[in-house]
Design a protein around this motif. Structure first.
Motif, short mmCIF file in Angstrom:
data_model
loop_
_atom_site.label_atom_id
_atom_site.label_comp_id
_atom_site.label_asym_id
_atom_site.label_seq_id
_atom_site.Cartn_x
_atom_site.Cartn_y
_atom_site.Cartn_z
N SER A 151 15.49 -13.44 -52.28
CA SER A 151 15.90 -12.75 -53.50
C SER A 151 16.86 -11.64 -53.08
N LYS A 176 14.35 -9.11 -50.97
CA LYS A 176 13.52 -9.57 -49.85
C LYS A 176 13.38 -11.08 -49.87
N PHE A 218 10.72 -14.08 -50.15
CA PHE A 218 9.35 -14.36 -50.53
C PHE A 218 8.85 -15.57 -49.76
N ILE A 240 6.10 -18.04 -50.02
CA ILE A 240 5.15 -18.45 -51.07
C ILE A 240 4.10 -19.37 -50.46
N GLU A 285 7.93 -10.89 -47.85
CA GLU A 285 6.65 -10.63 -48.52
C GLU A 285 5.90 -11.94 -48.72
N VAL A 299 3.37 -14.04 -50.66
CA VAL A 299 2.83 -14.04 -52.03
C VAL A 299 2.12 -15.36 -52.28
N LYS A 329 -0.01 -11.13 -54.57
CA LYS A 329 0.80 -10.96 -53.36
C LYS A 329 -0.11 -10.39 -52.29
N LYS A 356 3.56 -7.25 -46.91
CA LYS A 356 4.99 -7.23 -46.66
C LYS A 356 5.24 -6.83 -45.20
#
Ligand SMILES: *Cc1c(COP(=O)(O)O)cnc(C)c1O
Length: 409
Positions: free
Chosen positions: A293, A296, A298, A300, A335, A337, A346, A349
Motif C-alpha cells: 500500500s 506499508k 501488508f 495477509i 504489517e 494482518v 492485525k 508491525k
C-alpha cells in the motif's frame, strides 16, 4: 528452556520440523509442546517448594482437555470460572477437592453444581453471592466451604484491561466490606469460611504488587484474629513476550510467602494460568497474500482475530517468526494482518524483516495462554485445530471444527 528452536535455519517444535508438519496439516493451527508444559508446571512447583502450595491451574487460560489431563496427572488442581469449566475439569480427572471456583457473576445453576460436587472453595465476590450460597446449601442440606475474594486496591502495574485488584475494578470485596462480612458470617450458618482469596491482575512482571498484597492480607488476618485453612494468592505471573520484558523473579516472593504462611499458620493456593501455558504453543499460519500500500506492505495471513484475539483485545504484541530462516532482508514497514473484516484484525508491525513470499509459513509465538480459549466463530469461521508434540508423536488434541456444524440452519 524453550522447546521451539531453530536448527539449521528451520523452526522445530521439539524434534519436529514445522516445515514438515505443515505438509500434512492444514494451517492455521496451534502447535503445542508437551515437554514445555510439563517443565513449566514443575518449575513453578520448584519455585515454591518451601511453601508446598496447592497449584490450581487457571482453566480459562487454556481449557483444552488434553492440557487439563496432563496437568492433573502432575498433581495440579484447577481454578474454574463457569459450569462448563467445572464439568470439563472434573471429566479430565482433576478431583473436586482440588478445585476452586472464581467469578463475580456465578449463576444459581453454577453454584448448585459447585455445592453438590463439594469443591474445595467457592471464592465469593459479593455479599449477595454468599447469601445465595447459604440459601442453596441449606436447601441441599450441606455446609459449603467458601473463600472471600479481597480487592486489595493494589495497582498490578500491568495493562489496565487485565488489571483486577484496584478499587475501580469489579472484582472482590474491599478490605472494609470484607471485615464487615467476616464479623457477620455467623448468621450464614451453612457457610464455612475457609479462605481469603486474591487475584490482582495478569501479565505482572514485578514482585512489588504481590508483596504489597501479602502485607494487606496479613494485616487483615491478624487484626481480625481470623483463622483460615487457606490463603489463595491467585495467579498473574507474567512471561516475556518481547525481548525487553523482564521475567518476574519468584525466588524472593517465594521466601516471603513462606514466612507469611508460617506466621499465619495457613496453607497456600496459587492460580497460575499464563505462566504455565503461555510459551507452550505457537500458532502456525500461511501467508495468503502480500499487498503493497502507500504506507506499508501488508502480509495477509490465513489466521484471524477470531482464532487469536489477544492483539485485538489487549493490544498484545506477539512476535511472528518465519518457519524457514533465510539471509535476505526486506525493508519495512510491513504489517502482519488477518483476513477478518475488522481493522483490529492485525497482529504486529516490523520495520525490517527477512524476505518472505506468498505461501510461506510463519509462527505467531507464545500463544498458549488466552489463545485457543478466547477464539470464536466470528465471520462463520470454524475453530482451528490444536496439535501437540507429545512423547515422540504428533497428537491432534482438538480437531478443526467441522464447517457443516456451523452452516446448518
Ligand atoms: C484469570 C485468572 C487467573 C489466572 O491468571 P494468569 O494471569 O493467567 O496467571 C487466576 N485467578 C483468577 C481468579 C483469574 O480470574
Amino acid at each position: 528452556m524453550s522447546y521451539f528452536q531453530y536448527k539449521n535455519s528451520k523452526l522445530f517444535a521439539e524434534k519436529y520440523s514445522i516445515s514438515n508438519i505443515v505438509k500434512n496439516i492444514k494451517t492455521p493451527f496451534y502447535l503445542y509442546s508437551e515437554k514445555q508444559l510439563i517443565e513449566n508446571f514443575l518449575n513453578f512447583k520448584k519455585n515454591f517448594k518451601n511453601v508446598n502450595p496447592l497449584i490450581c491451574y487457571s482453566v480459562k487460560s487454556n481449557s483444552n482437555p488434553s492440557i487439563l489431563r496432563i496437568l492433573g496427572k502432575l498433581g495440579s488442581g484447577a481454578d474454574v470460572v463457569s459450569e462448563g469449566e467445572l464439568l470439563k475439569t472434573l471429566n479430565s480427572g482433576i478431583k473436586s477437592n482440588k478445585i476452586v471456583f472464581s467469578g463475580v457473576g456465578k449463576t444459581e445453576e453454577e453454584l448448585k453444581l459447585a455445592i453438590k460436587k463439594r469443591i474445595l472453595l467457592i471464592n465469593i465476590e459479593s455479599e449477595s453471592e454468599a447469601k445465595l450460597i447459604n440459601t442453596l446449601s441449606k436447601r441441599m442440606g450441606k455446609k459449603t466451604s467458601i473463600g472471600i475474594r479481597l480487592n486489595p486496591n493494589v495497582d498490578a502495574k500491568t495493562n489496565e484491561k487485565i488489571s483486577t485488584g484496584k478499587a475501580e475494578n469489579k472484582f472482590g470485596l474491599s478490605s472494609k466490606n470484607l471485615i464487615n462480612f467476616c464479623n457477620n458470617i455467623h448468621n450464614l450458618k451453612y457457610l464455612k469460611l475457609d479462605a481469603i482469596s486474591v487475584h490482582i491482575g495478569s501479565q505482572i512482571l514485578s514482585d512489588k504488587p504481590y508483596k504489597k498484597t501479602l502485607d494487606i492480607i496479613s494485616n487483615i488476618i491478624k487484626e481480625n484474629k481470623l483463622t483460615l485453612k487457606f490463603v489463595d494468592l491467585g495467579g498473574g505471573f507474567g512471561i516475556s513476550y518481547k525481548n525487553k520484558d523482564k521475567k518476574i523473579k519468584l525466588t524472593n516472593y517465594s521466601k516471603l510467602v513462606n514466612k507469611f504462611k508460617k506466621n499465619l499458620n495457613c496453607n497456600i493456593i496459587f492460580e497460575p494460568g499464563r505462566s504455565i501455558v503461555g510459551n507452550t504453543s505457537m500458532l502456525i499460519s500461511k501467508i495468503q497474500y502480500i499487498k503493497k500500500s502507500l504506507k506499508k506492505q501488508f502480509i495477509i495471513l490465513d489466521v484471524g482475530m477470531n482464532d487469536f484475539m489477544r492483539p485485538a483485545l489487549y493490544d498484545a504484541e506477539h512476535n511472528i517468526i518465519p518457519v524457514k530462516k533465510i539471509n535476505k532482508k526486506i525493508k519495512g514497514p510491513i504489517e502482519f494482518v488477518g483476513p477478518i473484516c475488522e481493522s483490529t484484525c492485525k497482529f504486529i508491525k516490523y520495520n525490517r524483516y527477512q524476505k518472505i513470499s506468498e505461501n510461506d509459513f510463519v509462527a505467531i509465538t507464545k500463544t498458549g495462554a488466552y489463545g485457543s480459549s478466547l477464539s470464536s466463530n466470528y465471520n462463520t469461521r470454524p475453530l482451528i485445530a490444536e496439535i501437540m508434540v507429545s512423547k515422540n508423536k504428533l497428537t491432534i488434541i482438538r480437531k478443526r471444527q467441522d464447517l457443516s456444524k456451523l452452516i446448518k440452519i
